[in-house]
Every structure is written in C-alpha cells, then in structure tokens.
Design a protein around this motif. Sequence first.
Motif, PDB file in Angstrom:
ATOM      1  N   VAL A   1       0.915   6.604   8.191  1.00 35.46           N
ATOM      2  CA  VAL A   1      -0.542   6.508   8.093  1.00 35.46           C
ATOM      3  C   VAL A   1      -0.974   5.038   8.064  1.00 35.46           C
ATOM      4  O   VAL A   1      -1.936   4.643   8.737  1.00 35.46           O
ATOM      5  CB  VAL A   1      -1.053   7.256   6.853  1.00 35.46           C
ATOM      6  N   SER A   2      -0.251   4.217   7.289  1.00 34.97           N
ATOM      7  CA  SER A   2      -0.595   2.797   7.181  1.00 34.97           C
ATOM      8  C   SER A   2      -0.415   2.069   8.508  1.00 34.97           C
ATOM      9  O   SER A   2      -1.227   1.214   8.873  1.00 34.97           O
ATOM     10  CB  SER A   2       0.254   2.136   6.099  1.00 34.97           C
TER      11      SER A   2
ATOM     12  N   VAL B   1      -0.945  10.559  13.767  1.00 34.34           N
ATOM     13  CA  VAL B   1       0.180  10.783  12.848  1.00 34.34           C
ATOM     14  C   VAL B   1       0.339  12.271  12.560  1.00 34.34           C
ATOM     15  O   VAL B   1      -0.618  12.944  12.192  1.00 34.34           O
ATOM     16  CB  VAL B   1      -0.052  10.002  11.538  1.00 34.34           C
ATOM     17  N   GLU B   2       1.569  12.770  12.730  1.00 35.10           N
ATOM     18  CA  GLU B   2       1.830  14.195  12.495  1.00 35.10           C
ATOM     19  C   GLU B   2       3.146  14.399  11.751  1.00 35.10           C
ATOM     20  O   GLU B   2       4.176  13.881  12.172  1.00 35.10           O
ATOM     21  CB  GLU B   2       1.879  14.976  13.820  1.00 35.10           C
TER      22      GLU B   2
ATOM     23  N   GLN C   1       7.559  11.709   1.533  1.00 39.58           N
ATOM     24  CA  GLN C   1       6.285  11.113   1.150  1.00 39.58           C
ATOM     25  C   GLN C   1       6.147   9.678   1.621  1.00 39.58           C
ATOM     26  O   GLN C   1       5.088   9.283   2.125  1.00 39.58           O
ATOM     27  CB  GLN C   1       6.128  11.172  -0.378  1.00 39.58           C
ATOM     28  N   GLU C   2       7.208   8.861   1.436  1.00 37.13           N
ATOM     29  CA  GLU C   2       7.062   7.446   1.768  1.00 37.13           C
ATOM     30  C   GLU C   2       6.967   7.242   3.273  1.00 37.13           C
ATOM     31  O   GLU C   2       6.299   6.318   3.751  1.00 37.13           O
ATOM     32  CB  GLU C   2       8.194   6.617   1.134  1.00 37.13           C
TER      33      GLU C   2
ATOM     34  N   GLY D   1       0.803  -1.217   0.000  1.00 31.03           N
ATOM     35  CA  GLY D   1       0.000   0.000   0.000  1.00 31.03           C
ATOM     36  C   GLY D   1       0.833   1.263   0.000  1.00 31.03           C
ATOM     37  O   GLY D   1       0.862   2.013  -0.979  1.00 31.03           O
ATOM     38  N   ALA D   2       1.564   1.488   1.076  1.00 32.08           N
ATOM     39  CA  ALA D   2       2.301   2.744   1.245  1.00 32.08           C
ATOM     40  C   ALA D   2       3.448   2.895   0.254  1.00 32.08           C
ATOM     41  O   ALA D   2       3.765   4.005  -0.172  1.00 32.08           O
ATOM     42  CB  ALA D   2       2.846   2.841   2.674  1.00 32.08           C
ATOM     43  N   LEU D   3       4.081   1.775  -0.135  1.00 31.17           N
ATOM     44  CA  LEU D   3       5.257   1.849  -1.003  1.00 31.17           C
ATOM     45  C   LEU D   3       4.985   1.356  -2.418  1.00 31.17           C
ATOM     46  O   LEU D   3       5.921   1.189  -3.213  1.00 31.17           O
ATOM     47  CB  LEU D   3       6.412   1.048  -0.389  1.00 31.17           C
TER      48      LEU D   3
END
Length: 547
Positions: A399-400, A414-415, A392-393, A323-325
């Motif tokens: 988030v994931s 998440v911040e 970004q990653e 998902g994230a990557l």
Amino acid sequence: MIIAAVIIVSSMSSPMAGSISDNSPSQVSGEQIGSQSSEKLVESSGSEELIAAVGTHGGEPETGFNPITGWGKSSEPLVQSTLFKRDSEANLIKDLATDYAISDDGLRWTVKIRNDVKFHDGTPLTAKDVAFTFNTAANASGGTDLSVLEKAIATDDYTVEFELNDPQTTFVNKLIAVGIVPEHAYNAETYGSNPIGSGPYRFVQWDKGQQVIFEANPDYYGQEPHFKKLTLIFMASDAAFAAAKAGQVDLAEIPASYAYQTVDGMKIVSLDSIDARGISFPMNPNTGEKTENGYAIGNNVTSDPAIRKALNIGIDRQALIDGALNGQGKEEFTGVDKLPWGNKEAIFEDGDIEEAKKILAEGGWKDTDGDGIVEKNGLKAEFTLTYPASAQERQALAVSVGEEAKKLGINIKVEGKSWDEIYTLCYSSPNVWGYGSLDPTDIYLRYYSKSYDPSTRNNVIMYNNSVVDNYLRTAMTSSDQDTAIKNWQLAAWDGTTGFSEKGDAPWLWMATINYVYIMDEDLDIGTPRIQPHGANIFGNILEWKRA
C-alpha cells in the motif's frame, strides 16, 4: 556489516565470516489461537520451563517436524542435529561433523562425524543415517534444494561422501540446512508427527493447531540447556501479544505495530534480520506467451526499464519503514546489502522524485491527458501488485509503495492473494516477496537465466543477462572464497551492468524487517543468531537462561 539485537535501546555487532569453530545450538517456530485466562496457557512448574508463542514467521509445519520436507531449512531444527551450524557471527561451526574435505574438482565432499552421538531412542547415529537422510531428501524434492547431489555414501561408520553433479561451493550450506533422521525409524508418512533425532530436545507431544512440547535430551552430546521443557503455542501475532499481556506465555513474536508498547514484567526485544522484502518485476512484455501450466507471461509496463528504475529511485525506503513497518526495519537496495556478497557500489540514493520523473520522461512516459498517470504510446503506467493476504507487513509495504508511486505518475493497484493464486500470477504481475538466507545460492536461483523453473518459482521474472550469468557461475563454482564473493558482488554491479538498480533493476528491494518479541524481563536470550527469512529465535537456545 552490523546485525543488531535491540532491546529497543541497545544493540550488538555481528560481522560475517566463514571459519570453522566448535559445536553450538538449535531452533523452532509456530501459529494459531489460545484462551484468555490470566493463567499460563500450559502449567509451568518452575523457571526451567519456557512457554512461547512464535507463530508469525514459519508457523506450524504442515508436514510436521521432518527435515526431509523442510523442517529447519532456514534455521536450526531443535529435535535433529545437523552436520554444521553457524554461530551468531555466521561462522561455520561443527555440530555432528568433526572435519571435512573437498576434492580438487569440487565434485566430492568427504565429511567425518562424531562417534559419540545417539538418537533419542538410544540407537547410535552413524554415517549410514547421514547418507540415508540426504539421499531421501534429494529424492523427495522437499524443502531443501538438493538437485546438485548425485548421491551420498557411507564409506565407514563415521565417514560420509557426497558426490555432486556440479562443483557448487555453496553445498556447505546444505550441510547446515538438513537435520539428520534415523534410517531405522524413518517413515515418510509418520515421522513428522513423531520425530526422533539427536538434537538438544526430544519430541514429546504435538496437538495439531494448538501446541508442541519438547523436553531436554539427557543424552545430548553438547551443552546442557537451562530450559528442560519447551512448549510452543501456535498463535497469530496479534493473539500472541494479547497472551503475553495476559501473562499466558513467557515469550511471543508480535507485530511491529506493538514494538513500543509497555507491559509490566516484560520487555520488548527487536532483532535486526537479513529478511528482505522486495518486489519482482516481470522482465518480458506480454506477447500472449504462457508457461507450461498455462499462466500468462510478461507485463508491458514493468518490462520497460524506465518504469523499474524510476520506482527504485523515486521510492523513499525510510518512509516505507517509518510508516508500514513502524520503524522496525532497515533500508534495503539489493536484497543482500548486509551480507558479505553485498556490493556497496550498487547502493544508490533513493527518494529522488525529480530524478525519477526525469527517467520516465526520457523513457517516453508522459502524462498527456492530465489524469496524473504517465503513458507511453497509449499505454498507461499502471499494473497490479500482489502480496500474500496473510502477511500484514507485506500488505502495508504494498500500500505504501502504491502511495509513493502516485507521486511519480505510476498507478499501482494493490491486491492480496493466496499463495496458490500468486503462483499463477507472478510471471506477469509484480509481487511482494520475502528472502533472507546465509546461502548465496538464493542469488543464483533468482537471477541466473537458466534457473527459471515454474515448478520452483526460481527466476519467475525470466531475468536474462549473459554478463550476470558469467559472474554467477564463477561465484557458484569457485573454490576460493574471495573470488566467489567478488563475483557475487560483480553480478549486482560491475560498473556497467548487473542485477541492481544501477544495472537492469529487475527488482525493487525495500527493507529488511525486524523481528519483534515481547518476553519476561528475567529471560536472558544471550547473543541471538542472525535472523534469516522465517526467523531463528531459538537458534542459540542453549545460551538461554533466567537472569
């Protein structure tokens, strides 16, 4: 171990080793924005010129192309030579050095260097330049940690001795990391903007915020490069992809989200790396204690081992990668899985939600009010997870992880923050970090209890395990490589304790990321060097050519 260079469908094997062979190449990196014409951003007169936008990892160096302040720390410094390098299989190979010896007590390293090397201004390079470089770098407290170096001395024109204050066998990695500068032409204020070295390329021009230009060094003592001119465009990854698509650059580092795009006349190359992404967990409870700079220490949630272990066991790493990557990565469990000092016995089965919930329950964490978040003695299982806002990653991974944690009853806020903010919060809040080095000193600085140092962010979580400390010291000071590797491995897990999830679980390691590039179809980049944190795409530039 496998380190793959993948042109989406192909791969190459890269085992690790430590023998010394002969001379080999160099590196560089970039970042910013460019025009959108259909012409190349810089005029190219032929196939012997290369225009590249590779600014995502590393970016434009703030202090210029100066090894004293960190240029080329984790990759090969295109302009300068180093004493040693590593080849595509991580073997130690000679560059300036011709031989070296270590005293019985491990406190004196003697290095012989070549006698046929000239700096780009024609001045011969001697041992005095080597000693000057290392002494200056040690005193400057720059990009490379040289605190172990007492002093460097040129005993003759082509011999330099390094006197250490601690018998650290990993000192050889410092001899790889620091590019040699000329004593006669070094000025700390100006060198980075107009560097002179002895490497395969010489500096031509730096347009800050835009580009840097290098030309091949006609007096280089090594292999002659095919590309006689390199222009590096400082460009963010999204803009770099647009520039490549518009035909403005020959090569660009691009986001993982573009890994499966098709562009006429270009190919996508995805390189495995040892660049791991992990989350640090503050180990102490928050008692009101502060660092010497006044920053809060400790976290009442992450100081509980049940929380740390549950997250390690319950998170599905492959789901994060998919998902994230965008599938551009590999699962990571200890931060050094792919390296010789990685311990296979420390790797575990993840994505086990039921086991994670069991660990939480046995640790006293239960959802008594039905809000989906477990609590213990009135304390909710929730914390803030920071990440560098420009990455970004790391944002996607954070988030994931937050979504995966909800399944366990743990609430993660998440911040995104600037690094300046993160450095004030990392002693009390988990953060997403990136690490990846062929130098095991990284392990030592991350987990050795006495390495805690607010000024360097070493061991910011204040991890303290005396058994692990003993393994780390033995590994760090052992002159026998097999003994050193064995102790690095035992520090992760010895069957009873360690810094892995099976032991104290002070970190949640998630994945190693792939470095993704788009490049001209006829560009042959040979066998790339192992990609560390920050990338090293130009590490084997002398092998590059047009097919």
